[in-house]
Design a protein around this motif. Structure first.
Motif, PDB file in Angstrom:
ATOM      1  N   ALA A   1      25.125 -26.909  34.632  1.00 49.19           N
ATOM      2  CA  ALA A   1      24.167 -26.871  35.753  1.00 49.19           C
ATOM      3  C   ALA A   1      23.244 -25.659  35.660  1.00 49.19           C
ATOM      4  N   THR A   2      22.593 -25.512  34.516  1.00 48.08           N
ATOM      5  CA  THR A   2      21.675 -24.387  34.279  1.00 48.08           C
ATOM      6  C   THR A   2      20.320 -24.737  34.878  1.00 48.08           C
ATOM      7  N   ASN A   3      20.256 -24.710  36.213  1.00 48.25           N
ATOM      8  CA  ASN A   3      19.111 -25.266  36.924  1.00 48.25           C
ATOM      9  C   ASN A   3      18.209 -24.235  37.593  1.00 48.25           C
ATOM     10  N   SER A   4      18.402 -22.960  37.317  1.00 47.34           N
ATOM     11  CA  SER A   4      17.552 -21.928  37.906  1.00 47.34           C
ATOM     12  C   SER A   4      17.142 -20.932  36.835  1.00 47.34           C
ATOM     13  N   SER A   5      16.093 -20.202  37.117  1.00 48.21           N
ATOM     14  CA  SER A   5      15.636 -19.185  36.164  1.00 48.21           C
ATOM     15  C   SER A   5      16.717 -18.134  35.924  1.00 48.21           C
ATOM     16  N   ALA A   6      17.414 -17.747  36.998  1.00 47.27           N
ATOM     17  CA  ALA A   6      18.441 -16.719  36.876  1.00 47.27           C
ATOM     18  C   ALA A   6      19.588 -17.183  35.989  1.00 47.27           C
ATOM     19  N   LYS A   7      20.028 -18.420  36.198  1.00 49.43           N
ATOM     20  CA  LYS A   7      21.148 -18.915  35.393  1.00 49.43           C
ATOM     21  C   LYS A   7      20.731 -19.142  33.949  1.00 49.43           C
ATOM     22  N   LEU A   8      19.504 -19.574  33.756  1.00 46.47           N
ATOM     23  CA  LEU A   8      19.011 -19.765  32.391  1.00 46.47           C
ATOM     24  C   LEU A   8      18.955 -18.429  31.655  1.00 46.47           C
ATOM     25  N   GLU A   9      18.406 -17.419  32.304  1.00 49.05           N
ATOM     26  CA  GLU A   9      18.308 -16.107  31.660  1.00 49.05           C
ATOM     27  C   GLU A   9      19.690 -15.518  31.385  1.00 49.05           C
ATOM     28  N   ARG A  10      20.630 -15.758  32.276  1.00 48.29           N
ATOM     29  CA  ARG A  10      21.986 -15.267  32.063  1.00 48.29           C
ATOM     30  C   ARG A  10      22.616 -15.940  30.843  1.00 48.29           C
TER      31      ARG A  10
ATOM     32  N   GLU B   1      23.673 -27.220  29.747  1.00 48.71           N
ATOM     33  CA  GLU B   1      23.597 -28.487  30.471  1.00 48.71           C
ATOM     34  C   GLU B   1      22.724 -28.255  31.686  1.00 48.71           C
ATOM     35  N   ALA B   2      21.731 -29.117  31.882  1.00 54.26           N
ATOM     36  CA  ALA B   2      20.793 -28.923  32.985  1.00 54.26           C
ATOM     37  C   ALA B   2      20.387 -30.265  33.559  1.00 54.26           C
ATOM     38  N   ASP B   3      20.192 -30.292  34.877  1.00 53.05           N
ATOM     39  CA  ASP B   3      19.821 -31.517  35.575  1.00 53.05           C
ATOM     40  C   ASP B   3      18.307 -31.574  35.770  1.00 53.05           C
ATOM     41  N   VAL B   4      17.748 -32.754  35.572  1.00 48.19           N
ATOM     42  CA  VAL B   4      16.307 -32.936  35.689  1.00 48.19           C
ATOM     43  C   VAL B   4      16.037 -33.914  36.828  1.00 48.19           C
ATOM     44  N   ASN B   5      15.328 -33.439  37.852  1.00 51.94           N
ATOM     45  CA  ASN B   5      15.032 -34.265  39.015  1.00 51.94           C
ATOM     46  C   ASN B   5      13.527 -34.266  39.274  1.00 51.94           C
ATOM     47  N   TRP B   6      13.078 -35.198  40.095  1.00 55.91           N
ATOM     48  CA  TRP B   6      11.660 -35.298  40.427  1.00 55.91           C
ATOM     49  C   TRP B   6      11.435 -34.589  41.758  1.00 55.91           C
ATOM     50  N   GLY B   7      10.598 -33.536  41.755  1.00 56.62           N
ATOM     51  CA  GLY B   7      10.438 -32.784  42.982  1.00 56.62           C
ATOM     52  C   GLY B   7       9.317 -31.783  42.906  1.00 56.62           C
ATOM     53  N   SER B   8       9.598 -30.562  43.359  1.00 64.28           N
ATOM     54  CA  SER B   8       8.549 -29.551  43.445  1.00 64.28           C
ATOM     55  C   SER B   8       9.061 -28.196  42.991  1.00 64.28           C
ATOM     56  N   CYS B   9       8.110 -27.384  42.556  1.00 65.41           N
ATOM     57  CA  CYS B   9       8.392 -26.008  42.147  1.00 65.41           C
ATOM     58  C   CYS B   9       7.232 -25.159  42.658  1.00 65.41           C
TER      59      CYS B   9
ATOM     60  N   HIS C   1      19.707 -30.441  40.839  1.00 63.66           N
ATOM     61  CA  HIS C   1      20.715 -31.487  40.998  1.00 63.66           C
ATOM     62  C   HIS C   1      20.602 -32.080  42.399  1.00 63.66           C
ATOM     63  N   PRO C   2      20.594 -33.405  42.508  1.00 62.49           N
ATOM     64  CA  PRO C   2      20.538 -34.023  43.837  1.00 62.49           C
ATOM     65  C   PRO C   2      21.673 -33.512  44.729  1.00 62.49           C
ATOM     66  N   PRO C   3      21.412 -33.356  46.008  1.00 60.62           N
ATOM     67  CA  PRO C   3      20.223 -33.839  46.732  1.00 60.62           C
ATOM     68  C   PRO C   3      19.012 -32.917  46.649  1.00 60.62           C
ATOM     69  N   SER C   4      19.136 -31.777  45.993  1.00 66.70           N
ATOM     70  CA  SER C   4      18.014 -30.841  45.912  1.00 66.70           C
ATOM     71  C   SER C   4      16.902 -31.403  45.038  1.00 66.70           C
ATOM     72  N   ARG C   5      15.679 -31.235  45.513  1.00 70.90           N
ATOM     73  CA  ARG C   5      14.502 -31.630  44.727  1.00 70.90           C
ATOM     74  C   ARG C   5      13.524 -30.473  44.568  1.00 70.90           C
ATOM     75  N   THR C   6      13.992 -29.270  44.806  1.00 72.22           N
ATOM     76  CA  THR C   6      13.156 -28.089  44.628  1.00 72.22           C
ATOM     77  C   THR C   6      13.850 -27.140  43.657  1.00 72.22           C
ATOM     78  N   SER C   7      13.057 -26.373  42.939  1.00 76.26           N
ATOM     79  CA  SER C   7      13.601 -25.441  41.963  1.00 76.26           C
ATOM     80  C   SER C   7      12.565 -24.366  41.673  1.00 76.26           C
ATOM     81  N   ASP C   8      13.020 -23.257  41.113  1.00 75.95           N
ATOM     82  CA  ASP C   8      12.085 -22.234  40.650  1.00 75.95           C
ATOM     83  C   ASP C   8      11.801 -22.391  39.166  1.00 75.95           C
ATOM     84  N   LEU C   9      12.190 -23.562  38.624  1.00 76.38           N
ATOM     85  CA  LEU C   9      12.073 -23.789  37.185  1.00 76.38           C
ATOM     86  C   LEU C   9      11.670 -25.235  36.926  1.00 76.38           C
TER      87      LEU C   9
END
Length: 381
Positions: free
Chosen positions: A96-105, A117-125, A136-144
């Motif tokens: 669940a590498t779904n944020s900039s912080a976790k990716l950089e870590r 492993e990262a989840d790809v959803n349709w949403g907004s940034c 990852h659902p139910p979230s559809r927002t991310s900083d990445l």
């Protein structure tokens, strides 16, 4: 992007032979002929059928059809060679590498992570709307965004030491993400066959244990992967949810009050009925405990093709790890993207137990009260 003409994904998927076809694709009248593009024998009749119908595609004329058929899925040995290992169980995952912080870590100096492993959803940034983002659902927002994620991994692999490179497993959660994301991967690859590192392309396309009807159709997913980014390893899976029934016989799941429903032969048959043949290494994501409970079905899946592997996910209990590491049929054919047992596992196993005991207690109290009144009074109240 190339100007190459590609067929409709739905049309292509329907024409590809699958694992349960009664007719072997090599038994046609032209079985001895070899296509200029090194066409896989199982696909010869498919191309011949297209010629007879006058639907010869531009990419088939140049042998691109056969080339892509053989590209579709890096084989296991290539993936292991990329990391310089011999056993897929040795790969270290970041889930669940779904944020900039976790990716950089995960990409930081000294990290032992090998696969993201990262989840790809349709949403907004931020101000960007209606795009593929890492969430990852139910979230559809991310900083990445998906594109930012890919560019960061490409840059990391370009400048890092050879033994610090990473691969990626993309788990597509929304149908709208698939084509634009695969197209971007194709653009990143440029004139090369791939982006230069292992990419697993995952989506839940079949209904599994306790699962809902999938939102992504297998034919659409397979054909999009095949058409647009065939260098990726197909990783189709099942929708599922922890579903319990019956008394527990799984001592290793310490708090399990009931047996967890596992994968069944019907789930495997659904997969083999729709999965195209001749697509190279395919790795199936399966839940750790559901796979252990459904051992016979999982073995049946692996027996269908020697290039099939498992990518096991979830919070692995002791019995799950013992099954993964000690089952002979799994050795050399299993990736372990598992977390340590945490609140999720214990919450899901405690909830049915608490509910069961609470309802049983209420029933016994009501029945016992009525029975007690009858006993003391000597007559029915």
């Amino acid at each position: 992007m190339s100007n190459m003409v590609v067929p409709s994904t739905a049309i292509l998927a329907r024409r590809l032979p699958t694992y349960d076809n009664k007719k072997n694709g090599t038994q046609g009248k032209n079985k001895s002929r070899r296509h200029p593009g090194a066409l896989h024998p199982a696909l010869l009749d498919v191309v011949d059928e297209e010629r007879m119908q006058g639907n010869e595609w531009e990419w088939e004329k140049s042998g691109e059809y056969g080339k892509r058929a053989m590209q579709c899925g890096e084989n296991l040995s290539k993936t292991l060679h990329f990391f310089g290992i011999s056993n897929p169980l040795d790969i270290v995952w970041s889930h669940a590498t779904n944020s900039s912080a976790k990716l950089e870590r995960a990409l930081s100096k000294g990290s032992n992570v090998m696969f993201l492993e990262a989840d790809v959803n349709w949403g907004s940034c931020g101000s960007l709307k209606g795009i593929a983002v890492m969430a990852h659902p139910p979230s559809r927002t991310s900083d990445l965004t998906f594109q930012e994620f890919c560019l960061r991994v490409v840059e990391h692999n370009r400048v890092c030491p050879h033994n610090a490179r990473v691969g990626v497993k993309f788990d597509f959660k929304d149908q709208r993400c698939i084509v634009p994301c695969l197209t971007f991967l194709r653009e990143l690859a440029g004139s090369n066959e791939s982006v230069g590192f292992p990419v697993f392309l995952n989506a839940d396309v079949w209904m599994g244990p306790g699962g809902k009807v999938p939102q992504i159709q297998p034919s659409d997913f397979f054909a999009a992967c095949f058409d647009i980014y065939p260098a990726g390893t197909l990783s189709p899976g099942w929708t599922c949810w922890l579903k319990f029934h019956g008394p527990s016989d799984a001592a290793s799941r310490l708090l399990d009050p009931m047996v967890l429903q596992g994968y069944e032969l019907d789930h495997i048959d659904d997969a083999l009925r729709t999965l195209p043949r001749g697509v190279g290494h395919v790795t199936f994501p399966v839940h750790c405990t559901m796979a252990r409970v459904g051992h016979s079905a999982i073995i049946r899946l692996l027996q269908a093709d020697e290039r099939f592997t498992l990518t096991v996910w979830g919070e692995a209990m002791e019995g799950d790890d013992e099954w993964m590491f000690k089952t002979p049929e799994l050795q050399g054919r299993i990736f372990r993207d598992c977390a340590k047992p945490g609140i999720l596992s214990y919450g899901l196993t405690l909830a049915p137990l608490l509910f069961q005991r609470a309802t049983r207690s209420l029933a016994l109290t009501a029945f016992g009260g009525a029975f007690g009144l009858k006993t003391l009074s000597g007559k029915t109240v």
